[in-house]
Design an enzyme around this catalytic site. Structure first.
Site, PDB file in Angstrom:
ATOM      1  N   LYS B  78       0.850  -1.044  -0.003  1.00  0.00           N
ATOM      2  CA  LYS B  78       0.029   0.047   0.001  1.00  0.00           C
ATOM      3  C   LYS B  78       0.895   1.300  -0.072  1.00  0.00           C
ATOM      4  CE  LYS B  78      -3.980   1.809   2.657  1.00  0.00           C
ATOM      5  NZ  LYS B  78      -4.701   1.893   3.792  1.00  0.00           N
ATOM      6  N   SER B 153      -9.722   1.714   3.379  1.00  0.00           N
ATOM      7  CA  SER B 153      -8.773   2.329   2.409  1.00  0.00           C
ATOM      8  C   SER B 153      -7.877   1.733   1.643  1.00  0.00           C
ATOM      9  CB  SER B 153      -8.094   3.667   3.150  1.00  0.00           C
ATOM     10  OG  SER B 153      -7.123   2.905   3.915  1.00  0.00           O
ATOM     11  N   SER B 177      -9.757  -0.570   7.401  1.00  0.00           N
ATOM     12  CA  SER B 177      -9.156  -0.321   6.239  1.00  0.00           C
ATOM     13  C   SER B 177      -8.538  -1.589   5.726  1.00  0.00           C
ATOM     14  CB  SER B 177      -8.357   0.823   6.117  1.00  0.00           C
ATOM     15  OG  SER B 177      -8.698   2.147   5.907  1.00  0.00           O
TER      16      SER B 177
END
Lengths: 96, 484
Positions: B78, B153, B177
């Site tokens: 990420k 997210s 997330s």
């Protein structure tokens, strides 16, 4: 607590947060914030007398270590990311 | 079987047997990303060169019999985790050109393990969002249906594994997330206990909540990845100095006699009947394997959204004060006034959700409101924690849905509060700091995946792995894949 947040207050908070907000955005944001704060007022249903607030979930104590001099990041690597610098310092608009 | 279909530990076995090289595996994934990702947008930055050089190194280690359990296996990271000299944007225009001068501890662990980074994945800006619609660059799509959100997210990391663009990936979880996008994309995602994994080099959103964790298609892979990333780090004083177990050992145990708590508070408000059905069916499966189902009470669950949306924005408003156009990233240049430069940099550099949260957080911390909002929320956080502590006196794990519905269509939750409310089932565990996993357990009537949330007590990731491993073997959902 009151869920009425005035435009004046939002402007003040935006100023504290160093955020410029134009008038178009302001009215939309005020409606959204009022809705969110109204929902958050739900917290008032709970009696929290004598409840200790939690700021951290694990039992944290001060962490000490020996104060040893170590190599820092090279100056140029740090400055490389700045929008403006003179090779030694960050450059910003004049303050005084 | 094609290369992209293998699980991480299977790829490593092939590597060890010499049937394939890491360079070949890496090239296959890079090619697949180049072909398929333009429709998914799970990557913000594909690091072709770095990947191939890391793969070469891995091949040498394997040749020299110096390989660890996942050496040579690729992964996606990420874009919230800093990687030296590799652009790290956090999904924000504010950091569009940021090349970190150092590595996050987690990235160093992955390098040391000999794993191969394919690229940096898409995310909601500064990890704020549940749909990926807040990415400043492009919106990641759900590989099961590209008209639907991948979740957020860490949507890019979940979608990359679901679309088999990477065998495993990493995300960060502040309020769900990792678990929520894993649920929406039909992959496994795990948030470890707060303090289990170093946050050094994880770009901060809410520091008392943030935690890095893995995505994978098998529990064994999750266990191997936890072995690699866990542990105390001198650079993060909130990472805990306790022994790290070998998580793969948790997979040798059965679940006979394990007590599973089921809180009725998670089966009420707005839950989709398909979701409820899938979870209840899985509970029956667990019972069939010898587990005991126990009704439990988590009475403060309903306050978690209100508590979270004070605490997380408050911490964020402080953490994001550093983006001022001076040290890195974007700067508004058309002004000669310093204060004006700060304010216009932040006006233009941040997206609307980030600004909204900065405003809420600043408001909640400001003079005259601190007690009514921040302190009050932090007190109710204590009550939410007590709920879990009481529950774990009687049960080994807790099972709930991850989200009230499967992935919704883009644009569904235009009202921010509506989006916040969809986080209701993941927030309590985040506020308490306990570990949680999303395990695929079924599909809704639109053929979208549904995730089961398995929560454990503090630093007891092992019991979650034991239970998930037993269920994974029985429900075999991981074999189903999105069609392309």
């Amino acid at each position: 607590m009151s869920n009425k947040i005035t435009l004046q207050e939002i402007k003040k908070v935006a100023d504290l947060a160093r955020l410029d907000i134009n008038d178009d955005e302001l009215s939309e944001i005020s409606i959204q914030l009022a809705g969110i704060l109204e929902y958050i007022d739900k917290l008032n249903e709970v009696d929290t007398t004598d409840i200790i607030p939690t700021f951290h979930t694990i039992d944290l104590k001060n962490v000490f270590r020996k104060d040893v001099v170590k190599e820092s990041l090279p100056l140029e690597h740090v400055l490389n990311n700045s929008p403006q610098n003179d090779g030694e310092t960050f450059i910003v608009p004049r303050i005084i | 079987m094609e290369i992209h279909e293998y699980k991480a530990h299977e790829l490593h076995s092939l590597l060890k047997k010499g049937e394939i090289s890491s360079v070949e595996i890496t090239k296959a994934f890079l090619k697949r990303i180049d072909t398929i990702d333009p429709t998914i947008n799970s990557f913000l930055n594909i690091t072709h060169e770095a990947a191939l050089s890391q793969a070469k190194e891995a091949d040498n280690r394997i040749k020299n019999k110096n390989a660890g359990p996942l050496t040579g296996v690729p992964y996606a990271l990420k874009d919230v985790v800093v990687t030296k000299d590799i652009t790290t944007t956090c999904g924000s225009k504010m950091l569009y050109n940021f090349k970190p001068p150092y590595n996050a501890t987690v990235y160093n662990h992955l390098k040391k393990a000999g794993m191969v980074m394919l690229g940096k994945t898409n995310m909601d800006e500064f990890a704020m969002g549940s749909s990926n619609e807040n990415s400043a660059f492009c919106t990641c799509k759900n590989p099961w249906d590209i008209e639907r959100i991948p979740g957020g997210s860490s949507g890019g990391s979940a979608a990359a594994v679901a679309a088999e663009l990477a065998p495993v990936s990493f995300g960060s979880d502040t309020g769900g997330s990792i678990r929520q996008p894993a649920s929406h994309c039909g992959v496994i995602g795990m948030k470890p206990t707060y303090g289990r994994v170093s946050r050094y080099g994880l770009i901060a959103f809410a520091s008392s909540l943030d935690q890095i964790g893995p995505f994978a298609k098998s529990i064994k892979d999750i266990a191997e990845l936890l072995n690699i990333i866990s542990g105390h780090d001198q650079c993060d004083s909130t990472s805990v100095q306790i022994e790290i177990p070998d998580y793969t050992k948790a997979l040798n145990k059965g679940i006979k006699g394990i007590k599973i708590g089921v809180p009725h508070q998670y089966f009420t408000e707005g839950i989709d009947p398909d979701v409820e059905k899938a979870i209840k069916k899985t509970l029956i499966t667990a019972e069939g394997l010898g587990a005991e189902i126990i009704d439990i009470d988590l009475p403060y669950t309903e306050y978690s959204v209100a508590v979270y949306y004070i605490i997380a924005p408050a911490e964020a408003s402080s953490n994001l004060a550093r983006y001022d156009g001076v040290k890195y990233g974007y700067r508004f240049k058309e002004t000669s006034q310093l204060l004006d430069m700060y304010k216009k940099t932040r006006l233009n550099g941040f997206g609307s959700e980030v600004k909204r949260r900065i405003l809420i957080g600043t408001f909640a911390l400001s003079a005259g409101y601190y007690d009514a909002y921040f302190k009050k929320a932090s007190q109710i956080r204590t009550l939410i924690i007590n709920d879990f502590k009481n529950a774990f006196k009687n049960v080994d794990v807790i099972m709930t849905p991850v989200a009230p519905t499967a992935a919704f269509k883009f644009g569904f939750a235009k009202d921010p509060l509506k989006m916040y409310l969809s986080d209701i089932f993941t927030l309590p565990a985040s506020l308490a700091g306990i570990p949680g996993m999303s395990l695929p357990c079924g599909f809704d009537s639109n053929n979208m995946p549904i995730g089961l949330q398995i929560l454990g007590s503090y630093f007891n990731e092992e019991t979650i792995l034991t239970v998930a491993n037993a269920l994974e073997k029985t429900i075999k959902l991981n074999y189903k894949k999105p069609s392309k």
